[in-house]
Design a protein around this motif. Structure first.
Motif, mmCIF file in Angstrom:
data_model
loop_
_atom_site.group_PDB
_atom_site.id
_atom_site.type_symbol
_atom_site.label_atom_id
_atom_site.label_comp_id
_atom_site.label_asym_id
_atom_site.label_seq_id
_atom_site.Cartn_x
_atom_site.Cartn_y
_atom_site.Cartn_z
ATOM 1 N N TYR A 65 0.844 -1.192 0.000
ATOM 2 C CA TYR A 65 0.000 0.000 0.000
ATOM 3 C C TYR A 65 0.881 1.244 0.000
ATOM 4 O O TYR A 65 1.751 1.403 0.854
ATOM 5 N N VAL A 66 0.686 2.097 -0.997
ATOM 6 C CA VAL A 66 1.404 3.372 -1.090
ATOM 7 C C VAL A 66 0.348 4.466 -1.193
ATOM 8 O O VAL A 66 -0.261 4.655 -2.246
ATOM 9 N N ARG A 67 0.117 5.151 -0.088
ATOM 10 C CA ARG A 67 -1.028 6.051 0.019
ATOM 11 C C ARG A 67 -1.137 7.038 -1.145
ATOM 12 O O ARG A 67 -2.207 7.239 -1.721
ATOM 13 N N ARG A 68 -0.042 7.648 -1.525
ATOM 14 C CA ARG A 68 -0.109 8.703 -2.537
ATOM 15 C C ARG A 68 -0.433 8.164 -3.932
ATOM 16 O O ARG A 68 -0.794 8.938 -4.827
ATOM 17 N N ARG A 69 -0.295 6.864 -4.124
ATOM 18 C CA ARG A 69 -0.542 6.279 -5.446
ATOM 19 C C ARG A 69 -1.860 5.534 -5.534
ATOM 20 O O ARG A 69 -2.237 5.086 -6.616
ATOM 21 N N GLU A 70 -2.538 5.381 -4.440
ATOM 22 C CA GLU A 70 -3.721 4.523 -4.408
ATOM 23 C C GLU A 70 -4.964 5.229 -4.945
ATOM 24 O O GLU A 70 -5.138 6.434 -4.781
ATOM 25 N N GLU A 71 -5.827 4.424 -5.567
ATOM 26 C CA GLU A 71 -7.157 4.900 -5.925
ATOM 27 C C GLU A 71 -7.966 5.067 -4.638
ATOM 28 O O GLU A 71 -7.614 4.505 -3.596
ATOM 29 N N PRO A 72 -9.041 5.840 -4.680
ATOM 30 C CA PRO A 72 -9.872 5.969 -3.478
ATOM 31 C C PRO A 72 -10.316 4.605 -2.966
ATOM 32 O O PRO A 72 -10.734 3.735 -3.735
ATOM 33 N N LEU A 73 -10.202 4.429 -1.666
ATOM 34 C CA LEU A 73 -10.522 3.136 -1.073
ATOM 35 C C LEU A 73 -12.027 2.890 -0.980
ATOM 36 O O LEU A 73 -12.818 3.828 -0.918
ATOM 37 N N TRP A 74 -12.379 1.620 -0.977
ATOM 38 C CA TRP A 74 -13.732 1.149 -0.689
ATOM 39 C C TRP A 74 -14.772 1.626 -1.699
ATOM 40 O O TRP A 74 -15.967 1.633 -1.406
ATOM 41 N N VAL A 75 -14.346 2.019 -2.885
ATOM 42 C CA VAL A 75 -15.302 2.434 -3.915
ATOM 43 C C VAL A 75 -15.991 1.218 -4.530
ATOM 44 O O VAL A 75 -17.167 1.264 -4.879
ATOM 45 N N GLY A 76 -15.256 0.114 -4.649
ATOM 46 C CA GLY A 76 -15.815 -1.069 -5.280
ATOM 47 C C GLY A 76 -15.581 -1.085 -6.773
ATOM 48 O O GLY A 76 -14.894 -0.221 -7.325
ATOM 49 N N GLU A 77 -16.175 -2.060 -7.440
ATOM 50 C CA GLU A 77 -16.037 -2.219 -8.877
ATOM 51 C C GLU A 77 -17.414 -2.237 -9.527
ATOM 52 O O GLU A 77 -18.381 -2.717 -8.927
ATOM 53 N N PRO A 78 -17.510 -1.742 -10.770
ATOM 54 C CA PRO A 78 -18.811 -1.771 -11.451
ATOM 55 C C PRO A 78 -19.404 -3.168 -11.529
ATOM 56 O O PRO A 78 -20.604 -3.350 -11.309
ATOM 57 N N ALA A 79 -18.575 -4.168 -11.831
ATOM 58 C CA ALA A 79 -19.086 -5.529 -11.978
ATOM 59 C C ALA A 79 -19.678 -6.050 -10.680
ATOM 60 O O ALA A 79 -20.655 -6.818 -10.685
ATOM 61 N N GLU A 80 -19.100 -5.640 -9.560
ATOM 62 C CA GLU A 80 -19.603 -6.059 -8.246
ATOM 63 C C GLU A 80 -21.035 -5.580 -8.037
ATOM 64 O O GLU A 80 -21.903 -6.325 -7.576
ATOM 65 N N LEU A 81 -21.297 -4.335 -8.393
ATOM 66 C CA LEU A 81 -22.639 -3.784 -8.275
ATOM 67 C C LEU A 81 -23.589 -4.453 -9.264
ATOM 68 O O LEU A 81 -24.716 -4.819 -8.916
ATOM 69 N N PHE A 82 -23.144 -4.624 -10.498
ATOM 70 C CA PHE A 82 -23.969 -5.250 -11.522
ATOM 71 C C PHE A 82 -24.420 -6.643 -11.093
ATOM 72 O O PHE A 82 -25.602 -7.005 -11.200
ATOM 73 N N GLU A 83 -23.489 -7.443 -10.582
ATOM 74 C CA GLU A 83 -23.810 -8.811 -10.193
ATOM 75 C C GLU A 83 -24.793 -8.837 -9.021
ATOM 76 O O GLU A 83 -25.677 -9.699 -8.962
ATOM 77 N N ALA A 84 -24.647 -7.895 -8.093
ATOM 78 C CA ALA A 84 -25.599 -7.826 -6.980
ATOM 79 C C ALA A 84 -26.996 -7.486 -7.488
ATOM 80 O O ALA A 84 -27.995 -8.085 -7.045
ATOM 81 N N LEU A 85 -27.104 -6.553 -8.395
ATOM 82 C CA LEU A 85 -28.406 -6.190 -8.941
ATOM 83 C C LEU A 85 -29.041 -7.360 -9.696
ATOM 84 O O LEU A 85 -30.255 -7.581 -9.622
ATOM 85 N N GLU A 86 -28.222 -8.119 -10.407
ATOM 86 C CA GLU A 86 -28.744 -9.271 -11.126
ATOM 87 C C GLU A 86 -29.358 -10.299 -10.175
ATOM 88 O O GLU A 86 -30.304 -11.004 -10.525
ATOM 89 N N LEU A 87 -28.823 -10.379 -8.973
ATOM 90 C CA LEU A 87 -29.337 -11.336 -7.992
ATOM 91 C C LEU A 87 -30.753 -11.001 -7.518
ATOM 92 O O LEU A 87 -31.420 -11.841 -6.925
ATOM 93 N N THR A 88 -31.205 -9.773 -7.741
ATOM 94 C CA THR A 88 -32.554 -9.395 -7.317
ATOM 95 C C THR A 88 -33.635 -10.030 -8.184
ATOM 96 O O THR A 88 -34.790 -10.140 -7.768
ATOM 97 N N GLY A 89 -33.280 -10.409 -9.419
ATOM 98 C CA GLY A 89 -34.280 -10.895 -10.355
ATOM 99 C C GLY A 89 -35.162 -9.801 -10.903
ATOM 100 O O GLY A 89 -36.143 -10.078 -11.596
ATOM 101 N N ALA A 90 -34.812 -8.529 -10.620
ATOM 102 C CA ALA A 90 -35.641 -7.401 -11.062
ATOM 103 C C ALA A 90 -34.849 -6.366 -11.844
ATOM 104 O O ALA A 90 -35.399 -5.350 -12.250
ATOM 105 N N HIS A 91 -33.565 -6.619 -12.055
ATOM 106 C CA HIS A 91 -32.712 -5.638 -12.718
ATOM 107 C C HIS A 91 -32.955 -5.630 -14.220
ATOM 108 O O HIS A 91 -33.010 -6.683 -14.851
ATOM 109 N N ARG A 92 -33.117 -4.439 -14.787
ATOM 110 C CA ARG A 92 -33.205 -4.268 -16.241
ATOM 111 C C ARG A 92 -31.891 -3.680 -16.721
ATOM 112 O O ARG A 92 -31.662 -2.472 -16.637
#
Length: 264
Positions: A65-92
């Motif tokens: 870990y190099v603080r000055r070079r790191e991306e913002p922490l705990w933002v997550g990834e787009p695919a992570e959100l997409f997969e969670a929404l797909e699990l609802t069975g209601a995502h369009r």
């Protein structure tokens, strides 16, 4: 829904491989062996509230870990959100999604299908120009059949701006309290540090884990979560507040891992 392809054996193997990498190359977990004076099979449980204080020791030795070079922490990834929404069975996936957040993201789409991703800044977000948030709200109101993802407090803040939107309620794992009942609202399960862990399916009513990224097993004080695709930082056997009522089960309909709560 992301239920096809699940293998209990592969899921468990992914967890074991993550733990093995942690003990082999991540200072925080290697120190557990030193303190115990023995080779442990499992890392000791770590409360999620402690992660920030040990952050620099959660990164592999070959990618520190190099603080000055790191991306913002705990933002997550787009695919992570997409997969969670797909699990609802209601995502369009072909329609736009608006997510209420405290900061902007440069994501344009979160997964295949063509739907655009937008941020609506929450009322607590710091903005130089209030018109920015007003413009985001106008875009939400003018969108065709948009999805809207927010927690309960954020939905209240929108003050009627959710009309016409398909609402996905963001809830913490500690708020998972029902098991198998018909879902009245579409829920996704989120932790600020671990990210989107899964969602409640509108059909079966069970809260499904995103088994492609998350392993969980029932512990003495609630589930122990291991993020099997996250290496920087490496997170194994993490406990979350308010989850002592939860156990890890299986959905009889879909055959994949669930968080089961019952009544608290």
């Amino acid at each position: 829904m992301w239920t096809r392809g699940f293998s209990e054996r592969a899921w468990e193997r992914g967890c074991r491989e993550t733990v093995a990498r942690a003990f082999a190359a991540v200072p925080y977990y290697r120190e557990m062996w030193a303190v115990a004076g023995a080779r442990l099979d499992e890392p000791e449980a770590t409360p999620v509230t402690r992660l920030d204080t040990v952050l620099d020791r959660l990164y592999p030795l070959d990618a520190p870990y190099v603080r000055r070079r790191e991306e913002p922490l705990w933002v997550g990834e787009p695919a992570e959100l997409f997969e969670a929404l797909e699990l609802t069975g209601a995502h369009r996936r072909d329609l736009p999604l608006f997510e209420v957040r405290t900061s902007l993201l440069d994501w344009e789409r979160i997964g295949p299908g063509g739907g655009r991703y937008h941020v609506v800044l929450s009322a607590s977000a710091e903005v130089a120009d209030p018109e920015l948030r007003q413009g985001q709200l106008r875009a939400l109101r003018e969108a065709r059949d948009p999805g809207l993802l927010a927690d309960a407090a954020q939905l209240t803040e929108l003050d009627g701006g959710t009309a016409g939107a398909r609402v996905f309620l963001r809830r913490s794992p500690g708020e998972v309290v029902e098991d198998g009942a018909a879902a009245e609202v579409t829920e996704v399960v989120h932790d600020e540090r671990l990210g989107y862990l899964g969602a409640r399916h509108r059909g079966c009513g069970r809260t499904h884990l995103n088994w492609r990224r998350v392993h969980a097993r029932t512990g003495g004080s609630g589930p122990l979560f291991t993020m099997t695709r996250r290496r920087r930082p490496t997170l194994a056997n993490i406990t979350l507040p308010g989850t002592t009522h939860l156990t890890v089960g299986r959905c009889a309909e879909h055959g994949t891992p669930t968080l089961d709560g019952g009544s608290r």
